[in-house]
Design a protein around this motif. Sequence first.
Motif, PDB file in Angstrom:
ATOM      1  N   GLU A 125       0.827  -1.210   0.000  1.00  0.00           N
ATOM      2  CA  GLU A 125       0.000   0.000   0.000  1.00  0.00           C
ATOM      3  C   GLU A 125       0.863   1.263   0.000  1.00  0.00           C
ATOM      4  N   ARG A 128       2.302   1.739  -3.413  1.00  0.00           N
ATOM      5  CA  ARG A 128       1.257   2.220  -4.306  1.00  0.00           C
ATOM      6  C   ARG A 128       1.001   3.722  -4.139  1.00  0.00           C
ATOM      7  N   LEU A 143      -1.040   2.118 -13.263  1.00  0.00           N
ATOM      8  CA  LEU A 143      -0.110   1.879 -12.154  1.00  0.00           C
ATOM      9  C   LEU A 143       0.999   0.919 -12.579  1.00  0.00           C
TER      10      LEU A 143
END
Lengths: 235, 235
Positions: A125, A128, A143
């Motif tokens: 996370e 990201r 992404l």
Amino acid sequence: MNLILLFEKDFTDNRKVRLAGRRLRHVSGVIHAKPGDALCVGIEGGLIGTGTVTRLDGDVLEMDVETAGKPPDPLPFTLVLALPRPKVLRRMLVSAGSMGIKRIFLVNSYRVEKSYWQSPFLDGERIREQLVLGLEQARDTILPQVFLRSRFKPFVEDELPGILLRLPSLAAHPAAGEECPRNPGRPITLAIGPEGGFIPYEIQKLVSAGFSPVRLGSRILPVETALPFLVSRLF
Amino acid sequence: MNLILLFEKDFTDNRKVRLAGRRLRHVSGVIHAKPGDALCVGIEGGLIGTGTVTRLDGDVLEMDVETAGKPPDPLPFTLVLALPRPKVLRRMLVSAGSMGIKRIFLVNSYRVEKSYWQSPFLDGERIREQLVLGLEQARDTILPQVFLRSRFKPFVEDELPGILLRLPSLAAHPAAGEECPRNPGRPITLAIGPEGGFIPYEIQKLVSAGFSPVRLGSRILPVETALPFLVSRLF
């Protein structure tokens, strides 16, 4: 933030989004938008377009979304990067995301400090979050994929051949005899070592896997500087 | 630290230096050198060569210095950079120093936050510390000159003409029609705006001063990424 990246969970119906948190604060506090303003938005993995502000207060930002076009082309580029210091990694993920790099292997190397592999910044996370910052900067929606490979030898021997698919590949290495080519006009896999460089054994393994060592003039650049420098040279 | 930069005050006689502080800690704690080892050294503003360790303990590092060659060539490049956020500035000074940039004008722009000009990092000594890190990284000895220009208009109207000397110059601007040229083979002055870019008035002033706006594809890169990306494209 030159684009507001939208995720499936942001949509309240087909064309409406409701946002809070970081994106709300940016739109109200930095962009100083007001109802009726049209902002650049993009849908994760999809199109870019316009979000027209329908409500903006301290709690929530609502927009009507119209998609209009494709995000910028991805770079035909795979990065194999010796895991840098966590703070440097965070910045390099933003930088890589902004340049359109879509596949990143973070690998071990003799000169990578073991503690780096324990960093909370390696959480999926957290990675990201940095990639999203890069996409928002460059108005992209796709992404990158990031893979962690904490063992050098099995990665190079068993996994790299399937990644390279016999395509020519480059390893940035200040002691190399060859200069990095300019704009060779083909997909590239590039390996960048840690501060201090790959050790000779690692260079030898990379050469066996199909990498050609290349240098950037007579200067040794910090890895953070070397990445955009190399990408710009290659594309 | 790929080179230990030596200053006049480090010399105890013609060929001997005595160091403490950061450089001592690096040589003992990171390089793990011992007496007899030969380290890469450079004399500020002068030659590079070898320092042979004659004493190394918790208090002091002493070396016998032999000079051998010239530092890498400087870039024929002048950077005009809208003052970035102080933390970003610090990293960009290291990066610029490592790439061989020797002349940097930090200028104001509408989108530069006023508070940035009050940062303690703009102190000459603090700037110099970052530049030294860049030189040590790239094995260079020539310190860049950094000039602070907190008023945009007088800088562009009165000072820039004397800097540019009618040479073609480029302003990085995502909305430009022209792509940044590759390796044009001549000295360059390059202006890079703040996050969010120069405003139209500023671009117009830069154009009047002789700058051509250029872009880097369809992506808007963070300034930290844009600088090495542009330098690599231009040289």
